[in-house]
Design a protein around this motif. Structure first.
Motif, short mmCIF file in Angstrom:
data_model
loop_
_atom_site.label_atom_id
_atom_site.label_comp_id
_atom_site.label_asym_id
_atom_site.label_seq_id
_atom_site.Cartn_x
_atom_site.Cartn_y
_atom_site.Cartn_z
N ASN A 342 23.50 82.48 38.78
CA ASN A 342 22.80 81.40 38.05
C ASN A 342 22.55 81.75 36.59
N VAL A 370 21.08 74.20 36.26
CA VAL A 370 20.12 74.86 37.14
C VAL A 370 18.71 74.40 36.79
N LYS A 398 19.28 66.78 37.38
CA LYS A 398 20.34 67.68 37.85
C LYS A 398 21.40 66.92 38.64
#
Length: 448
Positions: A342, A370, A398
């Motif tokens: 990530n 993220v 997102k």
């Protein structure tokens, strides 16, 4: 165990005599090897012969006809009915030779000219060069084996003949089934890779001929070949299903994302406050677009990201002091552009972003997003979006980015920039509907 490890395990079991049972009525391979040696002597091809035996201390030695011996590290325990011998005992080997550039062309004249691993694909041969001046010829049925460049590619020659270059050797055997030889070579190459830590510069003719191959009785060889083929067919089917399943999951997730941002994942509720009404109540005078890439339900709007965000900015330089692990002194994560871990780069003493936000990769895996809930520091082409929580949920934002950029969609641009992201058109539903979309989407993808 993954599919690659399964195939390696099958090959290893085959060569160790653990894949199929032994039957006493099939005898031993001793008589078979004697017949092969006698046949070679008649053709004046036999070299100094030897036998491999294990002494009382469990150490393998090769005993030669002249009385000499050597310790054999590459030998291992095999069934009593099996015997080790050098590969030179059971095969005839033809080494390739390169041709000069004026001796071949891509015109289909003469016989095929095979130069190396580029001619091999999944056990099949790709023919793209020909020659009228062949010097080293492999014949139909030969097992071709790459010994330089990419080591260990194999394929059976299914043409009458072909010239082979020095990166290739041709193997034939009158007494041992070539599919069993191929199984051994798969094992042999894997062992070489392990010893060389995956880097094999090449395999010489002497190395190949001197390799010790365990020989079972002939009938057992045939059963081993059949068992390996069956196992590999099963592995191929599993691999195909895994690929289809993965592709299906990606396609299904992409479909769910697209349904979500089009207002088709859940029904609309007329009691929800429209986005336009919400903008007026918050006295936000942003840009509203009547037309967008697709039609939206009533109560939704097209607007740019800057209208519904508190902050949109790029990550800065990495901190002067960075820790690779989280400590009391370095508690705040540093995130860089990238999907691996990530984007975690390390840890810093201070955090640049303290609000809940969305980070978006601006280069490489463009659009990878993220949700960040803890304080952190963004660096290296990472774009940070802090949404106006009165207008848009972080998780819905997102979903929008995933819908735009999942599976390569929207990645024709070389990079994302802050000005580009600020002007990005976003389909915005009422806040209450966003929350319902998030709940349903999470439930659906949890079952993928």
């Amino acid at each position: 165990m993954n599919i690659s490890e399964f195939r390696t395990s099958v090959i290893r079991k085959a060569i160790y005599g653990e894949l199929v049972p032994q039957y006493k009525e099939e005898g031993t391979s001793t008589e078979l090897l004697q017949q092969i040696l006698e046949h070679k002597k008649e053709k004046k091809k036999a070299k100094v012969t030897s036998t491999i035996k294990k002494n009382s201390n469990g150490i393998f030695y090769e005993y030669f006809e002249d009385g000499s011996l050597r310790e054999v590290e590459e030998a291992f325990d095999i069934p009593d009915s099996w015997n080790f011998t050098s590969l030179s005992t059971v095969i005839d080997l033809t080494s390739g030779r390169d041709l000069k550039s004026n001796q071949y062309s891509d015109e289909e004249m003469g016989i095929p000219y095979l130069t190396g691993a580029s001619n091999f694909l999944n056990g099949e041969l790709i023919i793209n060069r020909y020659t009228n001046e062949p010097a080293v010829i492999a014949l139909k049925g030969d097992l071709l084996f790459t010994v330089k460049g990419t080591i260990g590619e194999m394929a059976y020659l299914n043409l009458p003949e072909a010239h082979i270059a020095r990166q290739i050797m041709a193997i034939r055997s009158e007494h041992i089934p070539l599919p069993y030889i191929k199984i051994f070579l798969d094992y042999y190459v894997e062992e070489l890779k392990i010893k060389a830590r995956s880097l094999i510069p090449g395999i010489s003719r002497d190395d190949l001929l001197g390799a010790l191959i365990p020989i079972p009785p002939l009938q057992e060889q045939l059963r081993i070949v059949k068992a390996v083929e069956t196992c590999f067919t099963f592995a191929d089917l599993v691999e195909q299903r895994q690929m289809l399943t993965k592709r299906f999951k990606v396609n299904l997730q992409s479909a769910l994302l697209n349904e979500a941002i089009r207002g088709k994942l859940i029904p609309q509720n007329n009691d929800d406050e429209s986005v336009l009404s919400k903008l007026k109540s918050l006295d936000i005078k942003g840009e509203i677009f009547e037309d967008g890439p697709f039609n939206l339900p009533d109560g939704w709007i097209w607007t740019n990201l800057k209208t519904i965000s508190e902050t949109i900015k790029a990550g800065g330089d990495k901190p002067k002091e960075v820790s690779s692990v989280k400590t009391d002194e370095f508690p705040f994560p540093i995130y860089a552009n990238g999907a691996k871990d990530n984007g975690l780069y390390g840890y810093s003493k201070e955090a640049k972003i303290t609000e809940e936000s969305l980070t978006v990769s601006a280069r490489g895996t463009i659009g990878f997003s993220v949700v960040r809930r803890e304080p952190y520091t963004p660096i290296v082409r990472l774009i940070v979006i802090v949404p106006n929580r009165n207008l848009i949920c972080l998780e819905y934002l997102k979903i929008v980015f995933d819908a735009f950029y999942t599976d390569g969609n929207g990645t024709s641009i070389p990079q994302l920039t802050v000005p580009h992201v600020k002007e990005k058109l976003i389909p915005v539903p009422p806040l209450q509907e966003q929350e319902r979309i998030i709940a349903v989407y999470k439930k659906l993808i949890a079952n993928l």
